[in-house]
Design a protein around this motif. Sequence first.
Motif, PDB file in Angstrom:
ATOM      1  N   VAL A   1       0.895  -1.291   0.268  1.00 27.80           N
ATOM      2  CA  VAL A   1       0.146   0.090   0.078  1.00 27.80           C
ATOM      3  C   VAL A   1       0.772   1.394   0.221  1.00 27.80           C
ATOM      4  O   VAL A   1       0.353   2.248  -0.790  1.00 27.80           O
ATOM      5  CB  VAL A   1      -1.027  -0.018   1.244  1.00 27.80           C
ATOM      6  CG1 VAL A   1      -1.733   1.355   1.426  1.00 27.80           C
ATOM      7  CG2 VAL A   1      -2.099  -1.116   1.188  1.00 27.80           C
ATOM      8  N   ASN A   2       1.942   1.348   0.585  1.00 31.77           N
ATOM      9  CA  ASN A   2       2.833   2.346   0.997  1.00 31.77           C
ATOM     10  C   ASN A   2       3.412   2.604  -0.368  1.00 31.77           C
ATOM     11  O   ASN A   2       3.709   3.680  -1.040  1.00 31.77           O
ATOM     12  CB  ASN A   2       3.710   2.043   1.996  1.00 31.77           C
ATOM     13  CG  ASN A   2       3.283   2.111   3.398  1.00 31.77           C
ATOM     14  OD1 ASN A   2       2.309   2.428   3.491  1.00 31.77           O
ATOM     15  ND2 ASN A   2       4.256   1.671   4.221  1.00 31.77           N
ATOM     16  N   ASN A   3       3.998   1.463  -1.077  1.00 34.23           N
ATOM     17  CA  ASN A   3       4.726   1.571  -2.374  1.00 34.23           C
ATOM     18  C   ASN A   3       3.658   2.135  -3.154  1.00 34.23           C
ATOM     19  O   ASN A   3       3.719   3.177  -4.086  1.00 34.23           O
ATOM     20  CB  ASN A   3       5.139   0.429  -2.983  1.00 34.23           C
ATOM     21  CG  ASN A   3       5.712   0.356  -4.187  1.00 34.23           C
ATOM     22  OD1 ASN A   3       6.864   0.994  -4.357  1.00 34.23           O
ATOM     23  ND2 ASN A   3       5.361  -0.283  -5.138  1.00 34.23           N
ATOM     24  N   ASP A   4       2.312   1.847  -3.505  1.00 36.00           N
ATOM     25  CA  ASP A   4       1.565   2.094  -4.406  1.00 36.00           C
ATOM     26  C   ASP A   4       0.992   3.681  -4.027  1.00 36.00           C
ATOM     27  O   ASP A   4       0.901   4.342  -4.973  1.00 36.00           O
ATOM     28  CB  ASP A   4       0.053   1.322  -4.272  1.00 36.00           C
ATOM     29  CG  ASP A   4       0.017  -0.065  -4.973  1.00 36.00           C
ATOM     30  OD1 ASP A   4       1.121  -0.244  -5.417  1.00 36.00           O
ATOM     31  OD2 ASP A   4      -0.693  -1.004  -4.534  1.00 36.00           O
ATOM     32  N   ALA A   5       0.903   4.114  -2.777  1.00 35.23           N
ATOM     33  CA  ALA A   5       0.452   5.670  -2.442  1.00 35.23           C
ATOM     34  C   ALA A   5       1.570   6.373  -3.165  1.00 35.23           C
ATOM     35  O   ALA A   5       1.352   7.670  -3.435  1.00 35.23           O
ATOM     36  CB  ALA A   5       0.533   5.528  -0.990  1.00 35.23           C
ATOM     37  N   ASN A   6       3.137   6.043  -3.144  1.00 33.76           N
ATOM     38  CA  ASN A   6       4.144   6.768  -3.543  1.00 33.76           C
ATOM     39  C   ASN A   6       3.936   7.023  -4.972  1.00 33.76           C
ATOM     40  O   ASN A   6       4.589   7.981  -5.548  1.00 33.76           O
ATOM     41  CB  ASN A   6       5.400   6.301  -2.918  1.00 33.76           C
ATOM     42  CG  ASN A   6       5.637   6.504  -1.580  1.00 33.76           C
ATOM     43  OD1 ASN A   6       5.079   7.175  -1.073  1.00 33.76           O
ATOM     44  ND2 ASN A   6       6.328   5.322  -0.984  1.00 33.76           N
ATOM     45  N   GLN A   7       3.276   6.008  -5.671  1.00 27.89           N
ATOM     46  CA  GLN A   7       3.390   6.330  -7.100  1.00 27.89           C
ATOM     47  C   GLN A   7       2.054   7.008  -7.620  1.00 27.89           C
ATOM     48  O   GLN A   7       2.160   7.144  -8.810  1.00 27.89           O
ATOM     49  CB  GLN A   7       3.225   4.741  -7.677  1.00 27.89           C
ATOM     50  CG  GLN A   7       4.222   3.826  -7.417  1.00 27.89           C
ATOM     51  CD  GLN A   7       4.314   2.486  -8.193  1.00 27.89           C
ATOM     52  OE1 GLN A   7       4.241   2.689  -9.547  1.00 27.89           O
ATOM     53  NE2 GLN A   7       4.357   1.431  -7.438  1.00 27.89           N
TER      54      GLN A   7
END
Length: 211
Positions: free
Chosen positions: A199-205
């Motif tokens: 989720v954190n990785n997707d949010a950063n994208q």
Amino acid sequence: MKKSIKATIFGSAAVLMSISLAACGSSNTSESTKKTIASKTERIQSKKSSVSLAISAAESSAVSSSTSSEASSISSASSSSKVSAQNLTPQQLGILVVLNQNPQLLQALDAGPNESTGLWFASSDDNDTNVELAGFDAITTHGDGTANLYYKLNGNNVIIKKMDPNSGNCVANEKLMTITVPVSQIMQNYSTPQQQNQVNNDANQLKQGNN
């Protein structure tokens, strides 16, 4: 002659008495020895029992301490993986809303940084001109609006707005529908370290911009 016989009889009686006394003394000594040995045996067994109880108590304490330590470690690890929705960024919450409502939208994250397509985040400030969406953040593809998800945290719930496909004959005529989802349900996709990292990785994208 009679005196000699009497002397012999008395002498024999004395010898028998001496033997009898000796036997009694030997018997008394034997009984005393047995009692002493029995007493020592009881003391030794008592000491062994005390040592055994002490060892058992120590082992029990060690097992209890180990179990308590493991339980504490598990509890600590479990609590460390839990995150309150109030501590999430709007982008993280947006990804969780997407996972709850339309996970296929995450495919848009694969678009390159210079592409006009992709998945965008719009803050509530970008919607302040629309009274119905005031205070709502949004995840959008910058398309016709059918994939847009508007959301805001409200206590123990997340209020979500999206197009109702049954509310009009075409996209232009469709109206927004409101869905209330418990925070606990939203957070199911953020309960493990693996889920949190994703989720954190997707949010950063997410790209930044109005809708």
